[in-house]
Design an enzyme around this catalytic site. Sequence first.
Site, mmCIF file in Angstrom:
data_model
loop_
_atom_site.group_PDB
_atom_site.id
_atom_site.type_symbol
_atom_site.label_atom_id
_atom_site.label_comp_id
_atom_site.label_asym_id
_atom_site.label_seq_id
_atom_site.Cartn_x
_atom_site.Cartn_y
_atom_site.Cartn_z
ATOM 1 N N LYS A 135 0.775 -1.143 0.185
ATOM 2 C CA LYS A 135 -0.044 -0.116 0.153
ATOM 3 C C LYS A 135 0.812 1.275 -0.063
ATOM 4 C CE LYS A 135 -3.948 -2.421 1.977
ATOM 5 N NZ LYS A 135 -4.296 -3.074 3.254
ATOM 6 N N GLN A 180 -4.862 -1.805 9.470
ATOM 7 C CA GLN A 180 -4.726 -3.043 8.769
ATOM 8 C C GLN A 180 -5.263 -4.303 9.701
ATOM 9 O OE1 GLN A 180 -3.447 -4.007 5.630
ATOM 10 N NE2 GLN A 180 -4.350 -5.942 5.919
ATOM 11 N N ASP A 238 -11.094 2.540 4.379
ATOM 12 C CA ASP A 238 -11.513 0.959 3.815
ATOM 13 C C ASP A 238 -13.076 0.817 3.806
ATOM 14 O OD1 ASP A 238 -9.553 -1.010 3.359
ATOM 15 O OD2 ASP A 238 -9.061 -1.102 5.231
#
Length: 280
Positions: free
Chosen positions: A53, A97, A120
């Site tokens: 990322k 994450q 997200d």
Amino acid sequence: MGAEILDGSGLAERMKEEMKARVAALKARGIEPGLAVVLVGENPASQIYVRMKKKDCETVGIKSYEFLRDKDTPEQELLDLIDELNKDPRVHGILVQLPLPGHIDELRVLEKIAPEKDADGFNPINVGRLVAGAEGMIPCTPAGVMELIKLSGVPIKGKECVVVGRSNIVGKPTAILLLREHGTVTICHSRTTDLPSVTRRADILVAAVGIANFIKADMVKPGAVVIDVGINRLEGKKVAGDVDYEGVSKIAGFITPVPGGVGPMTRAMLLENTLRAAGK
Ligand code: NDP
């Protein structure tokens, strides 16, 4: 005749090229798009994802801020960090994450992320917006799945769409997005009776199961669009999808490869969410 391959890597590259110009335009307005990535613990797969990322951000010109925390970090410390990032004007997107270590309540953490910075799309506010058909952050993998279906050129409207898997991060939001595009949607899971008879109905089949090569050729309707979300690590460094590529590619109309299908598109959609947030 074999299935046409839906090249996620190629599409993601094209998207990233376009994004470079958007980043330049934002910078000309004095905005440097920023993504904060928070990683707790040392899960090797998570470390790889975070590294990728960061690299993606560099490629398109998004500034990435990395926050690596020890696996024993108390939940409150993580919540405080998110609070700071919510207030930080340099940060437009925040990504925590997953999975988090067991002592941390994942939902409490996701709820803490400001919905407009929720890169997200997992904050329940954004989940609610998605279900209600309101504008909000869309989870990256399902958004990537939709782009790949669009790439096939097969219209979703009126089609039988079957999603195998009902997780909050893939299965459920993918089903909602398909419904939004007027698909007739069925969601399957581990308690589904006679799964092959359901999957064989699908004009568009999305596999998000987490079992290598689970969807076999006799579970697929000839000509179907087959989207393979699975990333299953085999011995060594090899990765397999949830779809038995070898067999299914002989009868499907379109198929995504693993790697090179949904994975790169997921990463591209994360950049997309960050840029959209920065442009607001
Ligand atoms: P989960 O483990 O959260 O969910 C798996 C789903 O599959 C569950 O709903 C489960 O049903 C269902 N399932 C399990 N066994 C069967 C079975 N025998 N028959 C029918 N359904 C079954 O996984 P995720 O959704 O998080 O991920 C799915 C896959 O996608 C994984 O391989 C993951 O690594 C990959 N992934 C890939 C991403 C990408 O960027 N390409 C991003 C995220 C995930 P039940 O609910 O009943 O238990």
